[in-house]
Scaffold this active site. Structure first.
Site, PDB file in Angstrom:
ATOM      1  N   GLU A  40      10.879  -2.237   6.265  1.00  0.00           N
ATOM      2  CA  GLU A  40      11.117  -2.595   4.616  1.00  0.00           C
ATOM      3  C   GLU A  40      10.739  -3.949   4.662  1.00  0.00           C
ATOM      4  O   GLU A  40       9.665  -4.471   3.680  1.00  0.00           O
ATOM      5  CB  GLU A  40      12.257  -2.193   4.223  1.00  0.00           C
ATOM      6  CG  GLU A  40      12.607  -2.528   2.970  1.00  0.00           C
ATOM      7  CD  GLU A  40      14.051  -2.536   2.238  1.00  0.00           C
ATOM      8  OE1 GLU A  40      14.352  -3.421   1.339  1.00  0.00           O
ATOM      9  OE2 GLU A  40      14.871  -2.076   3.121  1.00  0.00           O
ATOM     10  N   ASP A  44       7.463  -5.090   2.736  1.00  0.00           N
ATOM     11  CA  ASP A  44       7.554  -5.904   1.326  1.00  0.00           C
ATOM     12  C   ASP A  44       6.384  -7.159   1.298  1.00  0.00           C
ATOM     13  O   ASP A  44       5.800  -7.298   0.263  1.00  0.00           O
ATOM     14  CB  ASP A  44       8.782  -6.340   1.059  1.00  0.00           C
ATOM     15  CG  ASP A  44       9.085  -7.411   0.005  1.00  0.00           C
ATOM     16  OD1 ASP A  44       9.022  -6.612  -1.287  1.00  0.00           O
ATOM     17  OD2 ASP A  44       9.253  -8.563   0.243  1.00  0.00           O
ATOM     18  N   GLU A 116       7.927   0.763   0.921  1.00  0.00           N
ATOM     19  CA  GLU A 116       7.788  -0.458   1.562  1.00  0.00           C
ATOM     20  C   GLU A 116       7.789  -0.221   2.983  1.00  0.00           C
ATOM     21  O   GLU A 116       6.945  -0.713   3.862  1.00  0.00           O
ATOM     22  CB  GLU A 116       8.846  -1.406   1.133  1.00  0.00           C
ATOM     23  CG  GLU A 116       8.592  -1.988  -0.268  1.00  0.00           C
ATOM     24  CD  GLU A 116       9.550  -3.191  -0.817  1.00  0.00           C
ATOM     25  OE1 GLU A 116       9.071  -3.854  -1.740  1.00  0.00           O
ATOM     26  OE2 GLU A 116      10.351  -3.065  -0.283  1.00  0.00           O
TER      27      GLU A 116
END
Length: 226
Positions: A40, A44, A116
């Protein structure tokens, strides 16, 4: 690779060379053991760069602040969760029993984080160009609708700047109530401003959304917006 994950890969438009990366991307921390938080984090950053690069090339006359607001609109949790739902991502998540029972597979933040994580996984599996191609494909309809008129500052920021310019106290936001289950809550927020006899109110699926709506009502009450 199970038939279920093969179906997800068809929806994503990408087949993993290392299927374990996809499995990891779908593993929430509540499941125990290795989870998708590192993916993640990576996803991102990759997502922000892909969208920033696209906007930089498309809106050549846009100022930095305008580009930042357009990017924020694309990468915010609400947008990511919407895209995740288009893939029915919730049904593929690996959640702990408690999180599953509480409806975590529908929760906006969990869905956004999982998307993400998948972006991070594709980046590791295939590199930047392939990852960027997939992301831009997923976001295409939303990106095409963007224009510089969408870069107006949000209601809370505009209200704060309006009051500061007149040396007035900042607005005070208060949560009046929170209703509904954890995965589908509705927030009711009050906004109080010196000089307005009545507080304004707003409701939304998060405190932030409700505060924005209350701020919008305050701008209308002050005559700033029509």
């Amino acid at each position: 690779m199970t038939a279920k994950l093969e179906r997800l890969q068809r929806a994503l438009g990408y087949t993993f060379k290392e299927p374990a990366l996809l499995t990891l991307a779908l593993t929430h921390r509540s499941f125990g053991g290795r989870n998708n938080e590192r993916l993640e984090f990576l996803g991102d950053s990759v997502l922000n760069f892909i969208i920033a690069d696209y906007l930089f090339g498309r809106f050549e006359e846009a100022r930095e602040g305008q580009l930042s607001r357009l990017r924020a609109r694309m990468v915010k949790g609400v947008t990511l969760a919407e895209i995740a739902r288009e893939f029915d991502l919730g049904e593929y998540l690996r959640l702990g029993s408690g999180e599953m029972k509480s409806g975590g597979f529908r929760r906006e933040s969990i869905l956004a984080d999982a998307l993400e994580s998948i972006i991070g996984a594709i980046y590791l599996d295939a590199g930047f160009e392939v990852c960027a191609d997939r992301v831009l494909n997923w976001f295409e309809a939303r990106l095409q609708k963007l224009n510089l008129k969408d870069t107006q500052k949000d209601s809370k920021t505009r209200l704060q700047e309006y009051l500061q310019a007149r040396q007035l106290n900042l607005p005070r936001y208060e949560v009046i109530s929170v209703q509904g289950e954890a995965h589908a809550q509705t927030f009711h927020v009050r906004c109080e401003i010196d000089g307005l006899s009545d507080a304004t109110e707003g409701t939304g699926s998060s405190r932030r959304v409700a505060e924005q709506k209350a701020a919008k009502q305050a701008l209308l009450a002050l005559g700033v917006d029509q």
